[in-house]
Scaffold this active site. Sequence first.
Site, PDB file in Angstrom:
ATOM      1  N   ASP A  34       0.828  -1.183  -0.063  1.00 52.35           N
ATOM      2  CA  ASP A  34       0.110   0.091  -0.053  1.00 52.35           C
ATOM      3  C   ASP A  34       1.039   1.329  -0.051  1.00 52.35           C
ATOM      4  O   ASP A  34       1.564   1.463   1.039  1.00 52.35           O
ATOM      5  CB  ASP A  34      -0.938  -0.041   1.144  1.00 52.35           C
ATOM      6  CG  ASP A  34      -1.944   1.050   1.236  1.00 52.35           C
ATOM      7  OD1 ASP A  34      -1.673   2.029   0.651  1.00 52.35           O
ATOM      8  OD2 ASP A  34      -2.948   0.882   1.646  1.00 52.35           O
TER       9      ASP A  34
ATOM     10  N   ARG B  76     -14.484  -4.532  -3.338  1.00 52.79           N
ATOM     11  CA  ARG B  76     -15.396  -3.970  -3.843  1.00 52.79           C
ATOM     12  C   ARG B  76     -15.450  -4.733  -5.293  1.00 52.79           C
ATOM     13  O   ARG B  76     -14.250  -5.401  -5.805  1.00 52.79           O
ATOM     14  CB  ARG B  76     -15.185  -2.698  -4.317  1.00 52.79           C
ATOM     15  CG  ARG B  76     -15.331  -1.578  -3.195  1.00 52.79           C
ATOM     16  CD  ARG B  76     -17.029  -1.530  -3.110  1.00 52.79           C
ATOM     17  NE  ARG B  76     -17.387  -0.384  -2.311  1.00 52.79           N
ATOM     18  CZ  ARG B  76     -17.797  -0.510  -0.961  1.00 52.79           C
ATOM     19  NH1 ARG B  76     -17.652  -1.828  -0.443  1.00 52.79           N
ATOM     20  NH2 ARG B  76     -18.057   0.402  -0.092  1.00 52.79           N
TER      21      ARG B  76
ATOM     22  N   GLU C  30     -24.685  -6.702  -8.336  1.00 53.53           N
ATOM     23  CA  GLU C  30     -25.276  -7.609  -7.237  1.00 53.53           C
ATOM     24  C   GLU C  30     -26.679  -7.521  -7.136  1.00 53.53           C
ATOM     25  O   GLU C  30     -27.217  -6.321  -7.244  1.00 53.53           O
ATOM     26  CB  GLU C  30     -24.387  -6.929  -6.099  1.00 53.53           C
ATOM     27  CG  GLU C  30     -22.944  -7.046  -5.825  1.00 53.53           C
ATOM     28  CD  GLU C  30     -22.368  -6.693  -4.696  1.00 53.53           C
ATOM     29  OE1 GLU C  30     -22.973  -5.890  -3.820  1.00 53.53           O
ATOM     30  OE2 GLU C  30     -21.284  -6.789  -4.135  1.00 53.53           O
TER      31      GLU C  30
ATOM     32  N   HIS D 152     -22.250 -10.853  -0.222  1.00 53.04           N
ATOM     33  CA  HIS D 152     -21.896  -9.542   0.197  1.00 53.04           C
ATOM     34  C   HIS D 152     -22.143  -9.425   1.525  1.00 53.04           C
ATOM     35  O   HIS D 152     -22.707  -8.574   2.207  1.00 53.04           O
ATOM     36  CB  HIS D 152     -22.652  -8.403  -0.729  1.00 53.04           C
ATOM     37  CG  HIS D 152     -21.629  -6.963  -0.454  1.00 53.04           C
ATOM     38  ND1 HIS D 152     -21.955  -6.141  -1.459  1.00 53.04           N
ATOM     39  CD2 HIS D 152     -20.984  -6.505   0.486  1.00 53.04           C
ATOM     40  CE1 HIS D 152     -21.041  -4.939  -1.048  1.00 53.04           C
ATOM     41  NE2 HIS D 152     -20.480  -5.185   0.234  1.00 53.04           N
TER      42      HIS D 152
END
Length: 327
Positions: free
Chosen positions: A175, A233, A262, A281
């Site tokens: 990151d 995501r 979704e 989810h």
Amino acid sequence: MSHPIVVITDTEELDPGPGVRLLSDAGFEVRLAGSRDPDVIAALAHDADALIVGYARVDAALLDRLPKLRVLATMSAGHDMIDTVEAARRGLWVANLPHAATEDVAVHALAQALSLTRGLPQADAVVRSGGWSQDLTETPRRAGELTLGVLGLGRIARELTRIAAPVFGRVIAHDPHVPDRPDGPERVDLDTLVRDADILSLHVPSTPRTRGMVNAGLLARMRRGSMLVNVSRGDLVDPEALLDALDDGRLAGAALDVFPVEPPAAADRLRSHPRLRLSPHSAFLSDASLRAYATEPARNVIAWWTTGRPHTPVVVPADATSGQGAS
């Protein structure tokens, strides 16, 4: 003095009652839209001071129809459903829920990784069909000999690296936006992460730079027989590239909690591919997180009204007192 007005957009399976009670006790008029439809939201919120947002898209066109709006509070850690650039330009507060489901999502990611590693659904199917260990088609891999790669180092990813460290032989992370910490995982560049990870777990937000980042090129650089976990995501992953990598054996398996659409369509191959492990989810879901999703956005709105500032802002107006409702 008139009551401040707050509108709650869509709540899906969430019971908004605890949050509604907090807001009502604090003097708010609460309206429930129960919809992602911008026309429904605009009709109810045309005179609203605050908007509590589930999955509804809040863009410039909708904000144009909400002239009194001063604060938006999401029912999630993610806030990509809100055009935050436009909100900042208009001097609006945006607040999220950074801690509501950190533990739940991290544990879900670890559970998915271990399920892939140990082949648990396949083992379950063998027993249910009358078979036994000799009927397993693949030998499970030992987690202590594998490398878990974590893309992103936000709160959820840091919790995952902490709880996964005693299980996997090596935990590495990438990151570029988060400073290194002495108690954090081993940091590597993106190429090393993709090359060395036996299991790659995604923990980055959906942005123009990250959408579709797990594409054919990235998947081709992963170890043959490696695995992918996505609890972040759905649009981070190119679904056709993922299916191709599963078909040709580049990936031994993948676990998805999020999808580009979704729920996926009934005929979507993501629903039926034998090397995919799916959940609806639901990584965030627990009895504790459901309480927090109902109450913490309300507390953000109440804090803004009473002190001029929500508890957990992600967008702060240039004039930090411009959102204050009452002092």
